[in-house]
Design an enzyme around this catalytic site. Structure first.
Site: not given
Length: 213
Positions: A191-192
């Protein structure tokens, strides 16, 4: 012609985590651990690094070079002093290095001041290179305009005939050493929400901290 939708290209990262508490106190030692893991994992070109320089006019330039040693707390590589990067480093001694090991979902960013290594060190490394590479260092007027590939081939043949056995190091070729002032380790996460640990040199001591991704 169909337009490529590069904006939709994404990859999620989840192989490892990076904790500031688990990182070693010395960033050079931490880098050595990561480099060894990259080599042992057989990543593609583990010693390849992006070298970014800045011209006298303040214009940045970047290219890939190969790390050839981590010596006396410095990152060492070799090149032509008269090349474009050599000319830029002569007027602006601050550079940036970036390693990217996608197989391990890792990146290391290094910022610091550069200087040429001692002549005897460059001599020793130059003699360790393959014969053809030593001849090539004489043949290539790196970054200068080349009218035809045949010109380069002829120059290589000329210097090969001139230096049949022993090839001395050209005066315009040698080593550089980067003394780091900031080193950042990046580990890709889902999810970065990546893990980032930065080391900053302050009064000869390294201070480390986490960064927002």
């Amino acid at each position: 012609m169909k337009q490529l939708d590069i904006a939709s290209i994404r990859q999620d990262y989840s192989k490892k985590e990076l904790s500031v508490d688990e990182c070693l106190a010395d960033p050079i030692a931490q880098f050595s651990v990561w480099l060894d893991e990259a080599i042992q994992s057989k990543v593609n070109e583990p010693t390849a690094m992006n070298l970014a320089t800045v011209s006298a006019e303040g214009k940045p330039s970047a290219r890939m070079v190969l790390l050839k040693g981590v010596e006396e707390q410095q990152f060492v590589f070799y090149s032509n002093y008269q090349s474009r990067k050599g000319e830029q480093m002569a007027v602006n001694a601050y550079v940036a290095l970036t390693f990217f090991w996608p197989e391990l979902e890792r990146q290391v960013r290094i910022e610091g001041k550069i200087e040429q290594v001692k002549g005897e060190i460059s001599d020793a490394y130059f003699q360790s290179r393959p014969y053809s590479s030593r001849v090539g260092a004489w043949a290539s007027e790196q970054s200068r305009p080349l009218d035809a590939k045949s010109t380069l081939v002829k120059r290589a043949a000329f210097f090969a005939a001139k230096y049949i056995t022993h090839v001395p190091r050209p005066p315009h070729w040698g080593g550089y050493a980067v003394a780091p002032e900031r080193i950042e380790f990046w580990q890709g996460r889902p999810s970065r929400l990546h893990d980032r640990v930065v080391y900053c040199l302050s009064k000869n001591d390294w201070q480390k901290a986490c960064l927002f991704p």
